[in-house]
Design a protein around this motif. Sequence first.
Motif, PDB file in Angstrom:
ATOM      1  N   VAL A 217       0.815  -1.115  -0.197  1.00  0.00           N
ATOM      2  CA  VAL A 217       0.128  -0.053   0.054  1.00  0.00           C
ATOM      3  C   VAL A 217       0.822   1.234   0.048  1.00  0.00           C
ATOM      4  CG1 VAL A 217      -1.509   1.242   1.223  1.00  0.00           C
ATOM      5  CG2 VAL A 217      -2.111  -1.031   0.931  1.00  0.00           C
ATOM      6  N   VAL A 218       1.798   1.055   0.824  1.00  0.00           N
ATOM      7  CA  VAL A 218       2.671   2.548   0.884  1.00  0.00           C
ATOM      8  C   VAL A 218       3.491   2.670  -0.351  1.00  0.00           C
ATOM      9  CG1 VAL A 218       4.538   3.575   2.204  1.00  0.00           C
ATOM     10  CG2 VAL A 218       2.591   2.570   3.458  1.00  0.00           C
ATOM     11  N   SER A 219       3.916   1.453  -0.982  1.00  0.00           N
ATOM     12  CA  SER A 219       4.807   1.657  -2.136  1.00  0.00           C
ATOM     13  C   SER A 219       3.885   2.422  -3.336  1.00  0.00           C
ATOM     14  CB  SER A 219       5.538   0.534  -2.720  1.00  0.00           C
ATOM     15  OG  SER A 219       4.710  -0.510  -3.089  1.00  0.00           O
ATOM     16  N   LEU A 220       2.775   1.880  -3.218  1.00  0.00           N
ATOM     17  CA  LEU A 220       1.808   2.403  -4.320  1.00  0.00           C
ATOM     18  C   LEU A 220       1.337   3.692  -4.081  1.00  0.00           C
ATOM     19  CD1 LEU A 220      -0.220  -0.872  -4.936  1.00  0.00           C
ATOM     20  CD2 LEU A 220       1.703  -0.069  -6.330  1.00  0.00           C
ATOM     21  N   ILE A 221       1.002   4.099  -3.002  1.00  0.00           N
ATOM     22  CA  ILE A 221       0.800   5.527  -2.478  1.00  0.00           C
ATOM     23  C   ILE A 221       1.918   6.684  -3.016  1.00  0.00           C
ATOM     24  CG2 ILE A 221       0.322   7.142  -0.969  1.00  0.00           C
ATOM     25  CD1 ILE A 221      -1.399   5.063   0.530  1.00  0.00           C
ATOM     26  N   GLU A 222       3.068   6.133  -2.397  1.00  0.00           N
ATOM     27  CA  GLU A 222       4.460   6.899  -3.067  1.00  0.00           C
ATOM     28  C   GLU A 222       4.435   6.895  -4.552  1.00  0.00           C
ATOM     29  OE1 GLU A 222       6.523   8.614  -1.192  1.00  0.00           O
ATOM     30  OE2 GLU A 222       4.763   8.310   0.448  1.00  0.00           O
TER      31      GLU A 222
ATOM     32  N   LYS B 148      -2.148  14.862   3.929  1.00  0.00           N
ATOM     33  CA  LYS B 148      -3.127  13.965   4.670  1.00  0.00           C
ATOM     34  C   LYS B 148      -4.356  13.570   3.681  1.00  0.00           C
ATOM     35  CE  LYS B 148      -2.281  13.748   9.363  1.00  0.00           C
ATOM     36  NZ  LYS B 148      -2.808  14.009  10.628  1.00  0.00           N
ATOM     37  N   ASN B 149      -4.843  14.860   2.845  1.00  0.00           N
ATOM     38  CA  ASN B 149      -5.961  14.469   1.971  1.00  0.00           C
ATOM     39  C   ASN B 149      -5.407  13.638   0.828  1.00  0.00           C
ATOM     40  OD1 ASN B 149      -7.905  16.149   3.261  1.00  0.00           O
ATOM     41  ND2 ASN B 149      -6.920  18.115   2.198  1.00  0.00           N
ATOM     42  N   PHE B 150      -4.112  13.716   0.343  1.00  0.00           N
ATOM     43  CA  PHE B 150      -3.657  12.972  -0.704  1.00  0.00           C
ATOM     44  C   PHE B 150      -3.425  11.566  -0.126  1.00  0.00           C
ATOM     45  CE2 PHE B 150      -0.506  11.013  -3.418  1.00  0.00           C
ATOM     46  CZ  PHE B 150      -0.981  11.363  -4.732  1.00  0.00           C
ATOM     47  N   GLN B 151      -3.177  11.213   0.760  1.00  0.00           N
ATOM     48  CA  GLN B 151      -2.883  10.007   1.461  1.00  0.00           C
ATOM     49  C   GLN B 151      -4.075   9.006   1.421  1.00  0.00           C
ATOM     50  OE1 GLN B 151      -0.044   8.013   3.023  1.00  0.00           O
ATOM     51  NE2 GLN B 151       1.232   9.469   2.150  1.00  0.00           N
ATOM     52  N   GLN B 152      -5.203   9.857   1.782  1.00  0.00           N
ATOM     53  CA  GLN B 152      -6.554   9.311   1.927  1.00  0.00           C
ATOM     54  C   GLN B 152      -7.191   9.063   0.661  1.00  0.00           C
ATOM     55  OE1 GLN B 152      -8.821   8.860   4.571  1.00  0.00           O
ATOM     56  NE2 GLN B 152      -7.034   9.025   6.100  1.00  0.00           N
TER      57      GLN B 152
ATOM     58  N   ARG C 121      -4.776   6.447  -1.070  1.00  0.00           N
ATOM     59  CA  ARG C 121      -5.144   4.813  -0.446  1.00  0.00           C
ATOM     60  C   ARG C 121      -6.452   4.160  -1.087  1.00  0.00           C
ATOM     61  NH1 ARG C 121      -5.792   0.879   0.390  1.00  0.00           N
ATOM     62  NH2 ARG C 121      -5.646  -0.444   2.515  1.00  0.00           N
ATOM     63  N   PHE C 122      -7.400   5.269  -1.251  1.00  0.00           N
ATOM     64  CA  PHE C 122      -8.610   4.694  -1.834  1.00  0.00           C
ATOM     65  C   PHE C 122      -8.302   4.180  -3.293  1.00  0.00           C
ATOM     66  CE2 PHE C 122     -13.351   6.065  -2.929  1.00  0.00           C
ATOM     67  CZ  PHE C 122     -13.680   4.745  -2.973  1.00  0.00           C
ATOM     68  N   TYR C 123      -7.788   5.093  -3.931  1.00  0.00           N
ATOM     69  CA  TYR C 123      -7.255   4.678  -5.542  1.00  0.00           C
ATOM     70  C   TYR C 123      -6.474   3.419  -5.536  1.00  0.00           C
ATOM     71  CZ  TYR C 123      -5.476   5.172 -10.142  1.00  0.00           C
ATOM     72  OH  TYR C 123      -5.146   4.894 -11.501  1.00  0.00           O
ATOM     73  N   VAL C 124      -5.672   3.139  -4.964  1.00  0.00           N
ATOM     74  CA  VAL C 124      -4.946   1.929  -4.779  1.00  0.00           C
ATOM     75  C   VAL C 124      -5.919   0.710  -4.616  1.00  0.00           C
ATOM     76  CG1 VAL C 124      -3.122   0.472  -3.147  1.00  0.00           C
ATOM     77  CG2 VAL C 124      -2.763   3.124  -3.888  1.00  0.00           C
TER      78      VAL C 124
END
Lengths: 107, 307, 288
Positions: free
Chosen positions: C60-65, C81-85, C88-91
């Motif tokens: 998850v983290v590697s894909l968010i990055e 934080k907005n982008f992370q959320q 995460r949903f997109y991933v």
Amino acid sequence: MSNKSVATAAIVAGAISAALTMSIAVQPAHAAKIKCYGVAKAGANDCAAGPGTTCAGTAKIDFQSNAWKFVDAKSCDEVVMKMDGKTFMGMAESSDTNLPEKMMKKG
Amino acid sequence: MNATILTSQMPTSRFNSTDLPIRAGVGLKAEHVDDILQSSADIGFFEIHAENYMGAGGMPHAQLTKIREKYPISLHGVGMSIGGSGDIDAEHLARFKTLIDIYNPSMVSEHLAWSTHHDIFYNDLLPLPYTDETLAKVVEHIDQVQSVIGRQILIENPSTYVTFKESHWSEVDFMAQIAKRSGCALLFDVNNVFVSATNHGYKPADYINAYPLHLVKEIHLAGHATDSDDHGEKLLIDAHDREVCEDVWALYKLTLSKTGPTPSLIEWDNEVPTWATLELEAKKADAILINSYPDSKSAYHSQKATA
Amino acid sequence: MIRNSKNITNSKEAAPNYIIRTSQFSSALLNPDLETPKGVGEKDGTPAPKRFGVYRNNVVVSLIEALKAAYPSIANIMGEKNFQQIARFYVSEHPPRSAMMQIFGSEFPQFIENLPPLKNAPFLVDVARAEKAWLKAYHTHDAKPLNLETLRKFSPEETMQLTFTTHPASHLIKSKYPVNDLFDFRNEKPENGVDMQMSQHLLITRPHLSVFTTALNNTYANFFDLILRGETLGNAIGTSLKMSDEFDAGQAISLLIQTGAVTSTKVNTNLDTKVHTKTQIQNNFKHT
């Protein structure tokens, strides 16, 4: 369509001649600013492991409920602000990592 | 299968075929390319992650072409999913082959891991149980890769955080079996041994002593992070985010004492340091390599001269 | 697949076959609400959520990055934080289908467009489209841009009928918003903010190795739009002159060459020389 072309062969050929005499540095006023950004960080595969045992991947998620609703209408209103009758976007807060907390309190 | 003979038959590459010099190499990072070329860095070879050069053109290929003109390279795949339960992605394999044809790397390697399942790519090296079923699958996949690219590949031992109750092969025996059945060689990651041994409670030296080291053609070294497991016990993470630790340097020396001098790579993928720091780390490995020669430095220098 | 695996793991001895194993494992990777697979964990197979969590985090983290690296302007505009959320949903909704991370995130602009919480920030869609085009330009195959000297060899009559081959990296993002200034968020926060009332268009090109972004106003964007759609030079210049007095054909051609937006030219033998009306132009822009 019956519009008569306002461009003639002379105008187009003249434009090419004009372009030939232009310095490469000349850019049309108010039309363009050319920028170049560096090497893309994107798209790098590697074989390393990431962040260990605690973080996003293990957090419970529920996209249908309130878990991520702080990304709501307010967040973008907050980023877009009015100044001198004009709407501006950004300012210092836009990439402030505390901004989402501010939003959450309001939301 | 003799890799050198096969590569010399490939007409498509503009680069000459060379063996990897028996020296330290470094994992190539785009941000270091200018420093490397400007300083004509004295490095044995560069290893590249195949997937990063699967785009059609532009900067990545321009950089790699310049590097390849001056250095041997080793091609390290991170996304073939050799350990997957499904089929190898034929398109991915074709892209992999194209890279080999263009850049003519001295070594080609992949991982004992999977990353794709039902067409979803998880972007991680995921673990597999060691059973007869998975052994057959892995061997079938290595066969397929080797026959498509027309040369031998090296398979790397993994860092793992879990084990499977159905595993009835030890990892060491499993690695020996895949090499025996597929004809592949092995890439020995010393840091992975240390990480997995710590995580699963065995002695890394025991693993090294039991390993089929005569099949090892390249060694990997990297740094790791420390975390904790479900009981608060130490759990190491293969983070490639710092210097190689002293324990791993010691295991590296132990390994070299058994393999003899072997091309060795420093991997540093996260918290990527300056080129100068990375170069220092490679020098450290080079110094250990020199001492691993029975006849010390003369052999090393002759290697270097032919590189 | 998962349901089958339950039946098998419930029977005491048999471990699931490998296809089921990888199915269980991968389902649990992207969904932290699922229990970790039975028989995967510590030495005896005791489930160990923290150990399994290392894989969840890696994925998850590697894909968010990876998504953040592809869309740095979006990430900086919305904040970490907005982008992370959202990432995460997109991933979970659009996990990669290829091992090539350079194409991961290609559905992100559309994803943002359809995301209800971002409905009042439609400008983000244009920024995302620009970032996607930038990355595509970065990796696309090499092609030599058209040389200005080449245009010299045509007679004045022929220059009217010249059409151009678009460079593989070229992409014009037309926008009602200040897409150029918003794209700049990848570099630094604009000190004086961004005037959200302003419309900008962004031409993305890669004449050699570096990707160039060129901010264009309506008139010049329209000129490039026509050229990239394969209209003749005569039509493009004629339409642009009609659209605005400030249009300078010499500068437009100079810009066409400087940006490397096209690779070659030929004389079009189809003599239909229509000039686009202002309404048509506006309609073109509405479609984007």
